[in-house]
Scaffold this motif. Structure first.
Motif, mmCIF file in Angstrom:
data_model
loop_
_atom_site.group_PDB
_atom_site.id
_atom_site.type_symbol
_atom_site.label_atom_id
_atom_site.label_comp_id
_atom_site.label_asym_id
_atom_site.label_seq_id
_atom_site.Cartn_x
_atom_site.Cartn_y
_atom_site.Cartn_z
ATOM 1 N N GLU A 138 0.819 -1.212 0.000
ATOM 2 C CA GLU A 138 0.000 0.000 0.000
ATOM 3 C C GLU A 138 0.858 1.270 0.000
ATOM 4 O OE1 GLU A 138 -3.128 2.500 -0.222
ATOM 5 O OE2 GLU A 138 -3.168 0.329 -0.485
ATOM 6 N N LYS A 139 1.925 1.290 0.766
ATOM 7 C CA LYS A 139 2.774 2.483 0.831
ATOM 8 C C LYS A 139 3.412 2.778 -0.524
ATOM 9 C CE LYS A 139 3.751 2.126 5.729
ATOM 10 N NZ LYS A 139 4.775 1.929 6.753
ATOM 11 N N ARG A 185 2.084 1.949 -3.478
ATOM 12 C CA ARG A 185 1.006 2.461 -4.328
ATOM 13 C C ARG A 185 0.728 3.931 -4.021
ATOM 14 N NH1 ARG A 185 -1.071 -2.748 -3.867
ATOM 15 N NH2 ARG A 185 -2.234 -2.262 -1.997
ATOM 16 N N LYS A 186 0.737 4.259 -2.723
ATOM 17 C CA LYS A 186 0.490 5.647 -2.327
ATOM 18 C C LYS A 186 1.573 6.565 -2.883
ATOM 19 C CE LYS A 186 -0.071 8.680 1.623
ATOM 20 N NZ LYS A 186 -0.088 8.807 3.072
#
Length: 91
Positions: free
Chosen positions: A3-4, A6-7
């Motif tokens: 997720e990090k 992708r962010k």
């Protein structure tokens, strides 16, 4: 993809969009694009691990913010989000 990561990729896209809209001198625009591209390339080659970036990359982005923060608030926010996303990844 974590997720990090992708962010961070999303915030880099936002930064590039703001760079396209902002009226910056050519040197600063080029410097920001090179830094953003360096981060993007490191993300692409890192796979699922944290990208291998120079320790100075956050410092370079913060210095750029200081140069344009009064005249380009949207670009300041986009660049700040990239710095925050890098910090969340421990970079």
């Amino acid at each position: 993809m974590p997720e990090k990561t992708r962010k961070l990729q999303k915030t880099l896209e936002e930064l590039h969009a703001e760079l396209d809209r902002a009226e910056l001198d050519a040197e600063l625009r080029s410097e920001l694009r090179r830094t953003a591209d360096e981060i993007r390339d490191a993300l692409a080659s890192s796979g699922t691990t944290a990208p291998d970036l120079p320790a100075t990359i956050g410092d370079r982005l913060r210095a750029a913010i200081e140069r344009f923060e009064q005249e380009h608030p949207k670009l300041t926010l986009a660049t700040g989000r990239v710095v925050d996303a890098l910090a969340e990844m421990g970079l």
